[in-house]
Scaffold this active site. Sequence first.
Site, PDB file in Angstrom:
ATOM      1  N   LYS A  19      15.664  27.284 -27.254  1.00  0.00           N
ATOM      2  CA  LYS A  19      14.665  28.200 -27.830  1.00  0.00           C
ATOM      3  C   LYS A  19      13.311  28.027 -27.155  1.00  0.00           C
ATOM      4  O   LYS A  19      12.679  28.991 -26.730  1.00  0.00           O
ATOM      5  CB  LYS A  19      14.520  27.941 -29.333  1.00  0.00           C
ATOM      6  N   ASN A  20      12.871  26.777 -27.055  1.00  0.00           N
ATOM      7  CA  ASN A  20      11.506  26.543 -26.572  1.00  0.00           C
ATOM      8  C   ASN A  20      11.350  26.754 -25.074  1.00  0.00           C
ATOM      9  O   ASN A  20      10.227  26.783 -24.564  1.00  0.00           O
ATOM     10  CB  ASN A  20      11.049  25.129 -26.936  1.00  0.00           C
ATOM     11  N   ARG A  90       4.365  31.673 -34.026  1.00  0.00           N
ATOM     12  CA  ARG A  90       3.227  31.090 -33.311  1.00  0.00           C
ATOM     13  C   ARG A  90       3.347  31.246 -31.801  1.00  0.00           C
ATOM     14  O   ARG A  90       2.361  31.397 -31.106  1.00  0.00           O
ATOM     15  CB  ARG A  90       3.108  29.613 -33.634  1.00  0.00           C
ATOM     16  N   CYS A 114       0.683  26.491 -39.693  1.00  0.00           N
ATOM     17  CA  CYS A 114       1.994  26.544 -40.317  1.00  0.00           C
ATOM     18  C   CYS A 114       2.188  25.245 -41.078  1.00  0.00           C
ATOM     19  O   CYS A 114       1.290  24.402 -41.102  1.00  0.00           O
ATOM     20  CB  CYS A 114       3.094  26.767 -39.291  1.00  0.00           C
ATOM     21  N   ARG A 119      -2.473  23.658 -35.944  1.00  0.00           N
ATOM     22  CA  ARG A 119      -2.049  24.233 -34.674  1.00  0.00           C
ATOM     23  C   ARG A 119      -3.026  25.231 -34.043  1.00  0.00           C
ATOM     24  O   ARG A 119      -2.724  26.415 -33.867  1.00  0.00           O
ATOM     25  CB  ARG A 119      -0.662  24.851 -34.818  1.00  0.00           C
ATOM     26  N   PRO A 120      -4.224  24.752 -33.664  1.00  0.00           N
ATOM     27  CA  PRO A 120      -5.179  25.639 -32.990  1.00  0.00           C
ATOM     28  C   PRO A 120      -4.732  25.972 -31.565  1.00  0.00           C
ATOM     29  O   PRO A 120      -3.820  25.323 -31.041  1.00  0.00           O
ATOM     30  CB  PRO A 120      -6.451  24.796 -32.967  1.00  0.00           C
ATOM     31  N   ILE A 121      -5.400  26.955 -30.920  1.00  0.00           N
ATOM     32  CA  ILE A 121      -5.093  27.239 -29.510  1.00  0.00           C
ATOM     33  C   ILE A 121      -6.350  27.070 -28.656  1.00  0.00           C
ATOM     34  O   ILE A 121      -6.536  27.739 -27.651  1.00  0.00           O
ATOM     35  CB  ILE A 121      -4.450  28.627 -29.295  1.00  0.00           C
ATOM     36  N   ASP A 122      -7.235  26.163 -29.105  1.00  0.00           N
ATOM     37  CA  ASP A 122      -8.498  25.959 -28.390  1.00  0.00           C
ATOM     38  C   ASP A 122      -8.286  25.537 -26.926  1.00  0.00           C
ATOM     39  O   ASP A 122      -9.049  25.949 -26.043  1.00  0.00           O
ATOM     40  CB  ASP A 122      -9.365  24.923 -29.125  1.00  0.00           C
ATOM     41  N   ASP A 303       9.970  17.169 -32.426  1.00  0.00           N
ATOM     42  CA  ASP A 303      10.961  18.097 -32.970  1.00  0.00           C
ATOM     43  C   ASP A 303      12.252  17.407 -33.396  1.00  0.00           C
ATOM     44  O   ASP A 303      13.132  18.039 -33.968  1.00  0.00           O
ATOM     45  CB  ASP A 303      11.283  19.206 -31.954  1.00  0.00           C
ATOM     46  N   VAL A 325       1.989  13.679 -32.975  1.00  0.00           N
ATOM     47  CA  VAL A 325       1.742  14.979 -32.322  1.00  0.00           C
ATOM     48  C   VAL A 325       1.210  16.012 -33.316  1.00  0.00           C
ATOM     49  O   VAL A 325       0.262  16.731 -33.031  1.00  0.00           O
ATOM     50  CB  VAL A 325       3.026  15.485 -31.614  1.00  0.00           C
ATOM     51  N   ARG A 395      15.559  30.385 -37.149  1.00  0.00           N
ATOM     52  CA  ARG A 395      14.613  30.515 -36.032  1.00  0.00           C
ATOM     53  C   ARG A 395      15.068  29.685 -34.830  1.00  0.00           C
ATOM     54  O   ARG A 395      14.672  29.948 -33.706  1.00  0.00           O
ATOM     55  CB  ARG A 395      13.211  30.028 -36.444  1.00  0.00           C
TER      56      ARG A 395
END
Length: 414
Positions: A19-20, A90, A114, A119-122, A303, A325, A395
């Site tokens: 998936k990832n 996300r 979530c 979980r920022p995207i800075d 994960d 993490v 998912r």
Amino acid sequence: MKIQGGIPLKGTIKAQGAKNAALPVMAVCLLLKNATLTLNNVPDLYDISTMIELVEALGVKTERTKDVIKFNVPDEINFEAPESIVRKMRASSLALGPVLARCKKVILPLPGGCSIGSRPIDLHLKGLKQMGAEIEIKNGVVYATTKGKLRGRRLYLDFPSVGATENLMMAAAFAQGETIIENIAREPEIDNLADTLRCIGVPVELEGTGGVRIRGIEYSHSGTERVIPDRIEAATYILAGIMTRGQITINDIIPAHIDAMLAKLEEAGARFKIKKNSITVYPVKRLKPVSIKTLPFPGFPTDMQPQMAAALSLANGTSMVEESVFQSRFLYAQELNRMGADIKISRDVAVINGVEKLQGASVRATDLRAGAALIIAGLAAKGETIIEDMVHVWRGYEAIDEKLKSLGAKVELA
Ligand code: UD1
């Protein structure tokens, strides 16, 4: 999902495509013009369908036959990602880099947090700004533009974020000159992305020291690539085999991708045989307790943390599991405790006192990997377990009910 536990799993299955890895390589299609990208070994999952919806909303036509997806990309694509799709997943933020590089603009709602953390995207945005993008965030929506091309330059990631590495690698494909990104994530999914960028004509060199060098190009071309096997799915089934004291073989995997977990399992006394593309696990009575800290690859994957905690809940002693993490990835613990586990959480650490048996209970999947942990616990538990909110599990795990049934498990979808 209803599970009658206590049956040792037996048989052979094959790992799905990752998936990832599939999600970022699908986003590579956004770098094409009048060309096609063909991806093999794409798993059939909710998140994959969401990514298809996203690229289609941006103007790409897709054709899916079994595990092959062909992306037909027109001359022009849209630069605005619909909020209704981004909100579902996300990983939609993976459209930022390629759409900005290609259209010189992108509008994308922030994906939001979530249940495993904020979980920022800075880091994604910082890198794009350093490459010359102007970025504004208004009412939770990212508006990014660039005058002319993005500029290739040396970037350094403050943390080896998987998503930031992927977004910036895709953004660099059309940048002016060369982009070097230091301290990147080195998960196997990054290699798959590098191969996919190369297959459409982008020169990418991954460096052993944790960097990547990408030369910006003028034109991309059609290409074909294969999605790597899903190391997290495979590792989840390995633990299911161990927890039920079964004997199962997982084919079509790359054992080196799960080295950290195998090392820990060996330390815990598990028995397995590794071949080039498969692993067989053999029954052992009880695992020994071990301590684990999640880290970026090649460290122990976050994960796999919930599933490993589920396995350790049956170990012969006390294990410590530290999550470094994500902020809050222990929501599954109270559900496992309902099944008779003894897990205490103190900040980033779970203290797991191994118990002899788990009992079936009605539990709730709070996120994807939490759901996987509860399923493997249910397979090992005495009696019936009911997993609510399976939507999270779909998912990431293709046909998990069918695969488990083929291994002799008694599972039923309600
Ligand atoms: C990816 C995986 C996810 C996995 C994670 C870590 C996909 C689709 N998802 O998620 O399954 O758990 O890698 O292996 O591939 N962070 C920031 N700022 C940023 C980016 C990240 O603070 O700009 C933080 C996150 O909040 C998190 C940590 O860094 O605490 C790791 O995140 P990251 O490596 O980016 O994970 P994802 O790419 O979101």
